[in-house]
Design an enzyme around this catalytic site. Structure first.
Site, PDB file in Angstrom:
ATOM      1  CG  ASP A   1       6.616   0.066  -0.955  1.00 29.83           C
ATOM      2  OD1 ASP A   1       6.221  -1.003  -0.446  1.00 29.83           O
ATOM      3  OD2 ASP A   1       6.727   0.230  -2.182  1.00 29.83           O
ATOM      4  CD  GLU A   2       2.077  -3.035  -0.021  1.00 27.00           C
ATOM      5  OE1 GLU A   2       0.880  -2.794  -0.306  1.00 27.00           O
ATOM      6  OE2 GLU A   2       2.758  -3.899  -0.605  1.00 27.00           O
TER       7      GLU A   2
ATOM      8  CG  ASP B   1       1.510   0.960  -2.487  1.00 24.52           C
ATOM      9  OD1 ASP B   1       2.683   0.988  -2.075  1.00 24.52           O
ATOM     10  OD2 ASP B   1       1.128   0.214  -3.407  1.00 24.52           O
TER      11      ASP B   1
END
Length: 427
Positions: free
Chosen positions: A121-122, A27
């Protein structure tokens, strides 16, 4: 994006048994803010927000300095600035964020082909087949953090565990810029002291139900008889919470994600009251959803309407179709049916959304009949016109006339761009 502010950070600093922990959850740390700070380094150490300030703008991302004031993503910007009046607010640059996201995902895929992006974003990674080339799961996690920092200037947090759920919880505990390995044999010891809100599927309402039963930790849920848990939250959620509370999550990392639903929603600058104005925006959203369904090559069996009123009360209504569709006109008409009972009598609408659910590939068998054949052909023709001449070249006639000022959205999933000659219309 995590709401963690780093105050309860937990990281692995000594060698641990990672032999049974092939799943990583990576993350990025305050991703949008971190990308902005690459070109605004003088703002490091200050509370920074990314988002909109006009009307009902919301926080898209908050730095850890801002989070310590109780600010988090999806919060109204006006409330965020009340809590943190010294915050610096920056407008987002989604094209730049996408570029950095792709660079990060490329690093992941160079270490293992088993990558499941969850958002910009992860991602989950399965590194069980990468050990011979790149080392143990913990070593691969260290490599990822080093490469992401060296090649992008950004930082990330990594959870290493035996399952996807535990890996995701671990990454949130390691924030910011940390790594936490949860040995398989210590899974329940790690989970059980955590608050019930750490369980997937436990939102505010479910958390209140569990707290009323005296269940405050994940361990409390694990020890609760499933019959009693079922009475509190229903059979499906009770079974899932019982499994997760005991660290049971057999899901594999999926390299090809099939969208479970496609939807759009809009928050207005000013609450709407008039049925016609609300229906007009519903048509706009249904048009966008239809385009995305056809582009993805899927059909929807269920259409869901979502309304949020001025007092933040939110309602949803769903309708199941006789035959699945990718036609915007059908989506609009189905969503319009419950609308009449939900608006009027002075009720003020803050947000409206429409979502297509129960998706299936468009080529999965011929329908018994196709009530939308003519509309489908027309909309596919429109898709081709848009592909050749750009978005806004043609759209529903009801959307051609100038929009009422109060209906202007503050947040949209799609931006309209009209050519100088004006759009052509249909419907």
């Amino acid at each position: 994006m995590s709401k963690q502010d780093g105050s309860s950070r937990q990281v692995t600093i000594a060698p641990v048994d990672d032999s049974g922990t092939p799943i990583l959850h990576v993350d990025m740390d305050a991703f949008f803010v971190s990308v902005e700070l690459l070109r605004r380094p003088e703002l490091r150490g200050r509370p920074v927000l990314v988002g909109g300030t006009a009307g009902r703008g919301v926080v898209a991302a908050a730095s850890y300095e801002a989070r310590r004031f109780g600010v988090n993503s999806a919060m109204p910007m006006s409330l965020a600035l009340q809590r943190c009046p010294n915050a610096v607010v920056l407008r987002g640059d989604h094209r730049r964020y996408s570029e950095y996201s792709e660079r990060v995902m490329t690093i992941f895929r160079e270490l293992t082909p088993l990558v499941e992006p969850l958002s910009i974003d992860e991602a989950f990674l399965d590194v069980s087949g990468a050990r011979r080339l790149h080392g143990s799961p913990a070593e691969i996690a260290w490599t990822i953090r080093r490469r992401v920092h060296d090649e992008t200037g950004l930082t990330c947090s990594v959870g290493v565990a035996a399952s996807k759920y535990v890996a995701k919880v671990a990454s949130s505990r390691a924030k910011p810029d940390g790594m936490l390995v949860v040995p398989a044999s210590e899974t329940t010891a790690f989970l059980h002291p955590l608050p019930v809100s750490a369980l997937w599927g436990v939102g505010r309402v479910t958390e209140e139900s569990l707290l009323k039963l005296g269940l405050r930790t994940v361990g409390d849920v694990a020890q609760m008889p499933e019959e009693a848990l079922t009475r509190a939250v229903g059979p499906a959620l009770a079974a899932r919470l019982a499994r997760l509370a005991n660290g049971i999550d057999p899901r594999d990392v999926e390299t090809r994600r099939t969208e479970k639903s496609i939807g759009h929603e809009t928050t207005f600058h000013h609450d709407l009251v008039a049925h016609d104005e609300i229906a007009r925006e519903l048509l706009r959203l249904a048009t966008d959803v239809g385009v995305r369904l056809r582009r993805a090559g899927v059909l929807a069996r269920t259409v869901t309407l979502k309304l949020r009123y001025g007092d933040f009360t939110t309602v949803t209504r769903s309708r199941t179709l006789a035959e699945p569709t990718d036609v915007a006109r059908r989506i609009y008409e189905e969503a319009l049916v419950p609308l009449g009972d939900l608006v009027g009598d002075g009720r003020r609408v803050r947000l409206i959304g429409v979502r297509a659910e129960q998706l299936r590939p468009a080529g999965d068998g011929a329908p018994l009949w196709d009530p939308d054949e003519e509309w489908r052909d027309a909309e596919r023709t429109i898709d081709e016109v848009v592909r050749r001449f750009g978005r806004g070249a043609v759209r529903p006639a009801a959307l051609v006339r100038p929009a009422v000022e109060s209906a202007a959205p503050t947040v949209r999933d799609a931006t309209e761009e009209h050519p100088p000659t004006g759009p052509r219309s249909f419907w």
